[in-house]
Design a protein around this motif. Structure first.
Motif, PDB file in Angstrom:
ATOM      1  N   LYS A  35      62.206  67.453  -0.755  1.00  0.00           N
ATOM      2  CA  LYS A  35      62.482  67.038  -2.127  1.00  0.00           C
ATOM      3  C   LYS A  35      62.345  65.522  -2.211  1.00  0.00           C
ATOM      4  O   LYS A  35      63.028  64.794  -1.478  1.00  0.00           O
ATOM      5  CB  LYS A  35      63.899  67.423  -2.556  1.00  0.00           C
ATOM      6  CG  LYS A  35      64.161  68.903  -2.709  1.00  0.00           C
ATOM      7  CD  LYS A  35      65.629  69.143  -3.053  1.00  0.00           C
ATOM      8  CE  LYS A  35      65.937  70.625  -3.157  1.00  0.00           C
ATOM      9  NZ  LYS A  35      67.392  70.851  -3.353  1.00  0.00           N
ATOM     10  N   LEU A  36      61.468  65.052  -3.082  1.00  0.00           N
ATOM     11  CA  LEU A  36      61.412  63.629  -3.409  1.00  0.00           C
ATOM     12  C   LEU A  36      62.268  63.427  -4.647  1.00  0.00           C
ATOM     13  O   LEU A  36      61.991  63.986  -5.706  1.00  0.00           O
ATOM     14  CB  LEU A  36      59.974  63.188  -3.685  1.00  0.00           C
ATOM     15  CG  LEU A  36      59.815  61.738  -4.169  1.00  0.00           C
ATOM     16  CD1 LEU A  36      60.246  60.748  -3.092  1.00  0.00           C
ATOM     17  CD2 LEU A  36      58.381  61.473  -4.621  1.00  0.00           C
ATOM     18  N   CYS A  37      63.331  62.661  -4.496  1.00  0.00           N
ATOM     19  CA  CYS A  37      64.282  62.454  -5.584  1.00  0.00           C
ATOM     20  C   CYS A  37      64.157  61.026  -6.099  1.00  0.00           C
ATOM     21  O   CYS A  37      64.153  60.073  -5.313  1.00  0.00           O
ATOM     22  CB  CYS A  37      65.707  62.711  -5.110  1.00  0.00           C
ATOM     23  SG  CYS A  37      65.949  64.363  -4.448  1.00  0.00           S
ATOM     24  N   ALA A  38      64.062  60.893  -7.419  1.00  0.00           N
ATOM     25  CA  ALA A  38      63.866  59.579  -8.033  1.00  0.00           C
ATOM     26  C   ALA A  38      64.904  59.365  -9.128  1.00  0.00           C
ATOM     27  O   ALA A  38      65.228  60.282  -9.889  1.00  0.00           O
ATOM     28  CB  ALA A  38      62.459  59.476  -8.626  1.00  0.00           C
ATOM     29  N   THR A  39      65.415  58.151  -9.201  1.00  0.00           N
ATOM     30  CA  THR A  39      66.344  57.790 -10.257  1.00  0.00           C
ATOM     31  C   THR A  39      66.222  56.295 -10.498  1.00  0.00           C
ATOM     32  O   THR A  39      65.532  55.585  -9.768  1.00  0.00           O
ATOM     33  CB  THR A  39      67.789  58.183  -9.888  1.00  0.00           C
ATOM     34  OG1 THR A  39      68.647  57.992 -11.028  1.00  0.00           O
ATOM     35  CG2 THR A  39      68.306  57.355  -8.725  1.00  0.00           C
ATOM     36  N   GLY A  40      66.906  55.812 -11.531  1.00  0.00           N
ATOM     37  CA  GLY A  40      66.879  54.396 -11.838  1.00  0.00           C
ATOM     38  C   GLY A  40      68.050  53.661 -11.218  1.00  0.00           C
ATOM     39  O   GLY A  40      69.159  54.185 -11.137  1.00  0.00           O
ATOM     40  N   ASP A  41      67.809  52.456 -10.748  1.00  0.00           N
ATOM     41  CA  ASP A  41      68.841  51.617 -10.144  1.00  0.00           C
ATOM     42  C   ASP A  41      69.703  51.015 -11.254  1.00  0.00           C
ATOM     43  O   ASP A  41      69.203  50.338 -12.154  1.00  0.00           O
ATOM     44  CB  ASP A  41      68.181  50.505  -9.334  1.00  0.00           C
ATOM     45  CG  ASP A  41      69.183  49.726  -8.496  1.00  0.00           C
ATOM     46  OD1 ASP A  41      70.382  49.738  -8.822  1.00  0.00           O
ATOM     47  OD2 ASP A  41      68.753  49.104  -7.506  1.00  0.00           O
ATOM     48  N   GLN A  42      71.015  51.253 -11.177  1.00  0.00           N
ATOM     49  CA  GLN A  42      71.920  50.746 -12.212  1.00  0.00           C
ATOM     50  C   GLN A  42      71.962  49.232 -12.268  1.00  0.00           C
ATOM     51  O   GLN A  42      72.378  48.661 -13.274  1.00  0.00           O
ATOM     52  CB  GLN A  42      73.333  51.312 -11.982  1.00  0.00           C
ATOM     53  CG  GLN A  42      73.420  52.813 -12.248  1.00  0.00           C
ATOM     54  CD  GLN A  42      74.822  53.346 -12.024  1.00  0.00           C
ATOM     55  OE1 GLN A  42      75.341  53.273 -10.912  1.00  0.00           O
ATOM     56  NE2 GLN A  42      75.428  53.863 -13.060  1.00  0.00           N
ATOM     57  N   TRP A  43      71.532  48.588 -11.197  1.00  0.00           N
ATOM     58  CA  TRP A  43      71.483  47.120 -11.192  1.00  0.00           C
ATOM     59  C   TRP A  43      70.568  46.605 -12.306  1.00  0.00           C
ATOM     60  O   TRP A  43      70.769  45.516 -12.842  1.00  0.00           O
ATOM     61  CB  TRP A  43      70.979  46.634  -9.832  1.00  0.00           C
ATOM     62  CG  TRP A  43      70.986  45.139  -9.676  1.00  0.00           C
ATOM     63  CD1 TRP A  43      72.037  44.352  -9.343  1.00  0.00           C
ATOM     64  CD2 TRP A  43      69.867  44.265  -9.863  1.00  0.00           C
ATOM     65  NE1 TRP A  43      71.651  43.026  -9.298  1.00  0.00           N
ATOM     66  CE2 TRP A  43      70.326  42.949  -9.620  1.00  0.00           C
ATOM     67  CE3 TRP A  43      68.537  44.458 -10.215  1.00  0.00           C
ATOM     68  CZ2 TRP A  43      69.485  41.851  -9.704  1.00  0.00           C
ATOM     69  CZ3 TRP A  43      67.708  43.350 -10.294  1.00  0.00           C
ATOM     70  CH2 TRP A  43      68.175  42.066 -10.042  1.00  0.00           C
ATOM     71  N   GLY A  44      69.567  47.415 -12.694  1.00  0.00           N
ATOM     72  CA  GLY A  44      68.644  47.017 -13.745  1.00  0.00           C
ATOM     73  C   GLY A  44      69.132  47.330 -15.145  1.00  0.00           C
ATOM     74  O   GLY A  44      68.416  47.065 -16.111  1.00  0.00           O
ATOM     75  N   GLY A  45      70.356  47.906 -15.261  1.00  0.00           N
ATOM     76  CA  GLY A  45      70.900  48.231 -16.579  1.00  0.00           C
ATOM     77  C   GLY A  45      70.778  49.708 -16.870  1.00  0.00           C
ATOM     78  O   GLY A  45      69.727  50.312 -16.649  1.00  0.00           O
ATOM     79  N   VAL A  46      71.860  50.307 -17.377  1.00  0.00           N
ATOM     80  CA  VAL A  46      71.864  51.741 -17.644  1.00  0.00           C
ATOM     81  C   VAL A  46      71.009  52.053 -18.866  1.00  0.00           C
ATOM     82  O   VAL A  46      70.773  51.198 -19.724  1.00  0.00           O
ATOM     83  CB  VAL A  46      73.304  52.254 -17.864  1.00  0.00           C
ATOM     84  CG1 VAL A  46      74.155  52.010 -16.640  1.00  0.00           C
ATOM     85  CG2 VAL A  46      73.932  51.625 -19.099  1.00  0.00           C
ATOM     86  N   GLY A  47      70.544  53.297 -18.912  1.00  0.00           N
ATOM     87  CA  GLY A  47      69.760  53.741 -20.060  1.00  0.00           C
ATOM     88  C   GLY A  47      68.284  53.421 -19.979  1.00  0.00           C
ATOM     89  O   GLY A  47      67.518  53.794 -20.869  1.00  0.00           O
TER      90      GLY A  47
END
Length: 269
Positions: free
Chosen positions: A243-255
């Protein structure tokens, strides 16, 4: 599994042993555009709310198939989408005089979901004849860590002697910063529930040594900034699922949201 006629009792017994069955109306989650305003007014009038940020709601919304009037999902207890099938896929079977073929196909879908084969989720299948495929998808930065993942299933079972899996990733130029990690195909996704013995602050930070140990990823690639590229490599001794799992880093701001392009390939041993 029998491939002939399945009795109603056989199906019910299988379902009762393995599943909790529930229905969620598309309109309640905002999928039916013409009903969004009336439902919002009804909720306000009745003083009721519907939390579309709940992990179950987000999993359902992520799995929707465009143009399908009804979607069926198999979802794990920790809200991992394990299988998906839309009504249109079974339409031909439903139109036949007898419904046994539909029952057999649906039972196979349920069993494949429980066995981790991720039916209907568009896994990448790599073979010696086709060792490279490409994926274009999106990442989202959730309001809470572990709330929103894009998952790409990778099937390398055709490489019986193993090989080297390489994933070249380029992140788009929108806001979100990409976090990518590779899990074994049977590994459960991280959730908002903090593992026992782990400091909640460390778990939600997604950055500390304690978090990485609890995550138990095969390998990872943190912090690909907009417009940048990165590479994941992993050697495996026999064919398996990942499984390749991808998400956004919260350091860059939520949303935040961004696209990513991945070239996924295997060099056979």
């Amino acid at each position: 599994m029998r491939t002939g006629v399945l009795s109603k009792n056989t199906i019910i017994e299988f379902l009762n042993e393995n599943f909790i069955n529930t229905w969620v109306e598309n309109a309640e989650l905002g999928r039916t555009g013409s009903l969004q305003d009336p439902i919002a007014k009804r909720r306000k009038r009745e003083g009721r709310t519907f939390n579309t940020n709940h992990a179950l709601a987000r999993t359902i919304m992520k799995g929707w198939v465009k143009g399908s009037p009804v979607d069926c999902f198999v979802i794990s207890h920790d809200f991992d989408l394990m299988g998906s099938v839309d009504f249109n896929e079974f339409l031909d079977n439903l139109q036949r005089p007898e419904d046994e073929p539909m029952a057999v196909a649906y039972m196979q879908f349920l069993k494949d979901s429980l066995e981790g084969k991720r039916p209907g989720l568009g896994d990448i299948i790599l073979t010696p004849e086709q060792p490279l495929q490409e994926v274009l998808d999106t990442i989202h930065t959730p309001k809470k860590a572990h709330q929103d993942y894009t998952v790409v299933g990778i099937n390398t079972t055709a490489f019986s002697n193993g090989g080297t899996l390489t994933i070249d990733i380029q992140v788009g130029r929108d806001d979100a910063i990409g976090l990518f990690f590779l899990l074994d195909g049977d590994k459960k996704l991280p959730t908002e529930k903090v593992p026992e013995g782990i400091d909640p602050t460390e778990w939600h930070s997604q950055e500390s040594d304690e978090y990485e140990k609890a995550l138990d990823a095969l390998t990872k690639l943190w912090g690909i900034f907009p417009g940048q590229t990165g590479r994941i490599t992993y050697q495996f001794s026999r064919g398996q699922r990942f499984k390749l799992c991808a998400t956004g880093d919260q350091w860059g701001g939520v949303g935040g949201i961004n696209a990513f392009h991945a070239k996924i390939s295997v060099e056979e041993n």
